[in-house]
Scaffold this active site. Structure first.
Site, mmCIF file in Angstrom:
data_model
loop_
_atom_site.group_PDB
_atom_site.id
_atom_site.type_symbol
_atom_site.label_atom_id
_atom_site.label_comp_id
_atom_site.label_asym_id
_atom_site.label_seq_id
_atom_site.Cartn_x
_atom_site.Cartn_y
_atom_site.Cartn_z
ATOM 1 N N ARG A 197 20.779 34.159 15.903
ATOM 2 C CA ARG A 197 20.434 33.776 17.749
ATOM 3 C C ARG A 197 19.878 35.410 19.273
ATOM 4 N NH1 ARG A 197 24.934 31.222 21.993
ATOM 5 N NH2 ARG A 197 23.016 29.904 23.680
ATOM 6 N N HIS A 198 18.969 34.858 19.742
ATOM 7 C CA HIS A 198 18.847 35.258 20.733
ATOM 8 C C HIS A 198 20.558 35.340 21.275
ATOM 9 C CE1 HIS A 198 19.605 32.540 24.149
ATOM 10 N NE2 HIS A 198 18.812 31.623 23.196
ATOM 11 N N ALA A 199 19.847 37.142 22.307
ATOM 12 C CA ALA A 199 20.714 37.404 23.191
ATOM 13 C C ALA A 199 20.840 37.022 24.612
ATOM 14 C CB ALA A 199 20.448 39.011 23.756
#
Length: 374
Positions: free
Chosen positions: A191-193
């Site tokens: 998952r993206h930061a």
């Protein structure tokens, strides 16, 4: 890509990839079962079976067979446990063609018993022109080179590692799953930061970037590059701004080709979940040779057709089909919280309560390995 592995310190757990069953199971959607198989085997009634022979005094390495059974069940595999060779041979007869492999104990004081079991199993299966692979899992096998050579001479495998150590359980589970159902593809899902809307809860921010903390999270992921990422052949990322930034900061130095895939965009239709047109992406990332937006449709970000929220699972299923059709077998996939929950069956969108904490949604910069199986 949780667990409650026995006796493994939290920071050294090596979580086995979850199964992606024909839509990344866990990629969690079970295929319909019941088609007749050669030799009278019926998958609905007789799932692929692992026969585990343990000592009456305890399980090898103190492993928890209940948890192992739950993990195998995620792949549609049944675990049958016996405590001696006589019971095991009766189980071999009872399971028939559904038996795919055996995990065998091998005690130092009863080495002839271990050898005789393998020879008898090979004799029975050989009469049917088949081979059921055996994995010898025992402390004696880890400690004795002579025993490992003896098992190898019989044409079988030895676990020369401690399944409680870092990476050990994953190796054990891989051996079992590969022989029961096969493994088509491997993927590390990320998952993206942290992005601006994750902090402000302002869903009206259009295609928001990472925060300073999010950039730091992505760089930290690069510094502790997961082994699955190091072995990957292709990076696949959602073309939203925050996922592109995460891909660049976390994996940009990996030297891998990048595929920008619109099917991985977030499920919702709020401005924060809506991407930007190709011209804007080129304005932001035009000097980054890592990214090419040639494959993107001009209206990839418009929440119509397959991009509608109600058709999210359909769109993600297409993404799985795209990865399945590629020549590469190992991927890193960077996407969004809800999209990953829908694709992998975790969190509030259908977590199964697996034997590790796979039921939790992805947090920012969270990464988990998964297998795609037939």
């Amino acid at each position: 890509l949780k667990p409650k592995w026995p006796s493994v310190p939290p920071l050294h757990r090596s979580f086995p990839p979850r199964a992606l069953r024909s839509t990344w199971r866990v990629l969690h959607t079970r295929r319909a079962m019941g088609a007749a198989m050669p030799g009278g085997f019926n998958e609905k009634q007789d799932p692929p079976t692992v026969l585990w022979i343990r000592s009456a005094l305890g399980v090898q390495f103190g492993l928890d067979l209940e948890l192992i059974g739950k993990d195998l069940a995620c792949f549609g595999i049944r675990l049958v446990v016996t405590t001696d060779s006589g019971q095991a041979m009766r189980a071999v007869d009872a399971t028939g063609l559904s038996l795919r492999c055996v995990v065998q104990n091998w005690r130092r004081s009863k080495q002839d018993s271990g050898r005789r079991f393998i020879e008898e199993l090979q004799h029975r299966c050989g009469n049917g022109r088949r081979h059921v692979p055996v994995l010898v899992l025992a402390h004696a096998a880890v400690e004795s080179e002579a025993l490992r050579q003896q098992v190898a001479a019989l044409g079988e495998s030895v676990a020369d590692y401690d399944p409680r150590a870092a990476g050990g359980y994953s190796r054990l589970l891989r051996w079992l799953v590969q022989r029961c159902v096969g493994i088509e593809k491997e993927a590390l899902f990320v998952r993206h930061a942290e992005a601006e809307h994750n902090v402000t809860n302002d869903w009206n921010l259009r295609d928001p970037p990472l925060t300073a903390k999010g950039e730091s999270q992505a760089r930290s992921l690069a510094a502790a590059l997961p082994v699955e990422a190091a072995r990957a052949q292709l990076l696949v990322t959602s073309p939203l701004r925050r996922t592109l930034q995460t891909t660049l900061l976390a994996f940009g130095c990996a030297g891998l080709p990048v595929l920008c895939e619109g099917a991985l965009q977030e499920c919702g239709d709020a401005p924060c979940d809506t991407g930007s047109d190709i011209a804007t992406l080129r304005q932001w990332f035009g000097n980054v040779p890592l990214f090419s937006f040639e494959r993107l449709d001009e209206r990839w970000y418009v929440k119509e057709g397959p991009n509608e929220t109600r058709r999210c699972r359909e769109r993600l299923s297409r993404c799985t089909g795209l990865l399945r059709g590629r020549d590469e077998v190992r991927f890193v996939v960077v996407s969004h919280g809800n999209a990953l929950s829908e694709l992998l069956g975790v969190g509030r969108h259908g977590g199964r309560g697996l034997s590790y904490e796979n039921g939790k949604s992805f947090s920012n910069c969270d990464c988990r390995p998964f297998w795609l199986v037939p």
